[in-house]
Design an enzyme around this catalytic site. Structure first.
Site, PDB file in Angstrom:
ATOM      1  N   GLY A  78      -0.551  -2.056   0.676  1.00  0.00           N
ATOM      2  CA  GLY A  78       0.535  -2.177   1.456  1.00  0.00           C
ATOM      3  C   GLY A  78       1.710  -1.960   0.774  1.00  0.00           C
ATOM      4  N   ASP A  80       5.693   0.347   0.721  1.00  0.00           N
ATOM      5  CA  ASP A  80       6.313   1.632   0.664  1.00  0.00           C
ATOM      6  C   ASP A  80       5.963   2.421  -0.564  1.00  0.00           C
ATOM      7  OD1 ASP A  80       8.688   3.654   0.820  1.00  0.00           O
ATOM      8  OD2 ASP A  80       8.564   2.491   2.921  1.00  0.00           O
ATOM      9  N   HIS A  84       5.729   3.749 -11.265  1.00  0.00           N
ATOM     10  CA  HIS A  84       5.048   3.166 -12.043  1.00  0.00           C
ATOM     11  C   HIS A  84       5.283   3.857 -13.468  1.00  0.00           C
ATOM     12  CE1 HIS A  84       3.365   0.284  -9.662  1.00  0.00           C
ATOM     13  NE2 HIS A  84       2.533   0.895  -9.030  1.00  0.00           N
ATOM     14  N   ALA A 144       8.063  -5.577  -7.920  1.00  0.00           N
ATOM     15  CA  ALA A 144       7.350  -5.197  -6.575  1.00  0.00           C
ATOM     16  C   ALA A 144       5.914  -5.664  -6.576  1.00  0.00           C
ATOM     17  CB  ALA A 144       7.564  -3.751  -6.517  1.00  0.00           C
ATOM     18  N   PHE A 158       0.838  -6.275  -8.509  1.00  0.00           N
ATOM     19  CA  PHE A 158       2.189  -6.389  -8.498  1.00  0.00           C
ATOM     20  C   PHE A 158       2.565  -5.319 -10.126  1.00  0.00           C
ATOM     21  CE2 PHE A 158       0.539  -9.914 -11.054  1.00  0.00           C
ATOM     22  CZ  PHE A 158       1.113  -9.499 -12.288  1.00  0.00           C
ATOM     23  N   CYS A 175      10.827   0.887  -2.502  1.00  0.00           N
ATOM     24  CA  CYS A 175      10.258   0.169  -1.430  1.00  0.00           C
ATOM     25  C   CYS A 175      10.650   0.457   0.097  1.00  0.00           C
ATOM     26  CB  CYS A 175      10.243  -1.236  -1.893  1.00  0.00           C
ATOM     27  SG  CYS A 175       9.585  -1.686  -3.523  1.00  0.00           S
TER      28      CYS A 175
END
Length: 227
Positions: A78, A80, A84, A144, A158, A175
């Protein structure tokens, strides 16, 4: 206390982490293994979630990113678009939530609670913002969340910004939120932060919030347990 294996492979390629998560998900759903918590870093990359028009929030061409050796992955989590990279602590719980509760929103709030407690260990007050998933410090996002769940077994998770290159967020609308920026522990404290220390804080708070008894395991050892 629920038993959970903790896997800390260091820096892991994103595609490899997806393959491992899928294998662990299948084994956990079949009851072949205990819960697993993966805690790691990734090389620089962007991931795009399932939210409508998430790809529109990538502000540079994929050709340019390819030239720079930075891949873009479409995922089934889930949320947007996010970044990373090194200096960011990423957690992937492979949990069968039926052993806790069957409530997606409570699960997200519990993950946020873990991160809020970790940040508090550094003297920083973090908070939630109504209507937005994640953890915030003075209106800037420090962590996030983006999850995937089938049959109440979780994947993805996360990311907590410890000391990443925040300039990498300039290439996206993080996001999909236009009016807020991102931050990190190092930026707030104006000092370098030890990643191993943050990992230890996070593991301790995961154990407390989710009532888990962690047992360390290597990737090789874990994969031997999966038929």
């Amino acid at each position: 206390m629920r038993r959970c294996w903790i896997l800390q492979p260091g820096r892991m390629d994103y595609e490899e982490s997806l393959t491992v998560q899928r294998s662990l998900f299948t084994a956990r759903r079949a009851g072949l293994i205990d819960h697993v918590f993966m805690l790691l870093e990734h090389p620089p990359l962007y991931t795009i979630g399932r939210r409508y028009k998430a790809r529109d929030h990538l502000l540079v061409s994929e050709d340019e990113l390819t030239r720079r050796g930075i891949p873009v992955y479409e995922t089934d989590r889930g949320g947007d678009i996010t970044y990373h990279g090194p200096g960011q602590l990423v957690g992937y719980p492979i949990f069968d939530l039926t052993e806790w509760y069957q409530d997606v929103f409570r699960y997200l709030r519990d993950l946020e609670e873990v991160i809020i407690r970790v940040v508090a260990d550094y003297g920083i007050q973090a908070e939630r913002i109504d209507g937005l998933t994640g953890v915030w410090v003075q209106n800037e996002k420090i962590a996030a969340l983006g999850i995937k769940m089938n049959w109440w077994v979780t994947r993805h998770g996360f990311s907590l910004n410890v000391d990443p290159d925040l300039c990498m967020y300039d290439h996206i609308i993080p996001c999909g939120i236009f009016d807020k920026s991102v931050t990190s522990l190092s930026k707030i404290l104006e000092s370098r932060i030890n990643m191993d220390q943050v990992s230890n804080h996070l593991i301790r708070h995961m154990a407390s919030v989710f009532e888990i008894d962690f047992e360390k395991i290597t990737l090789q050892q874990l994969m031997k347990r999966i038929p």
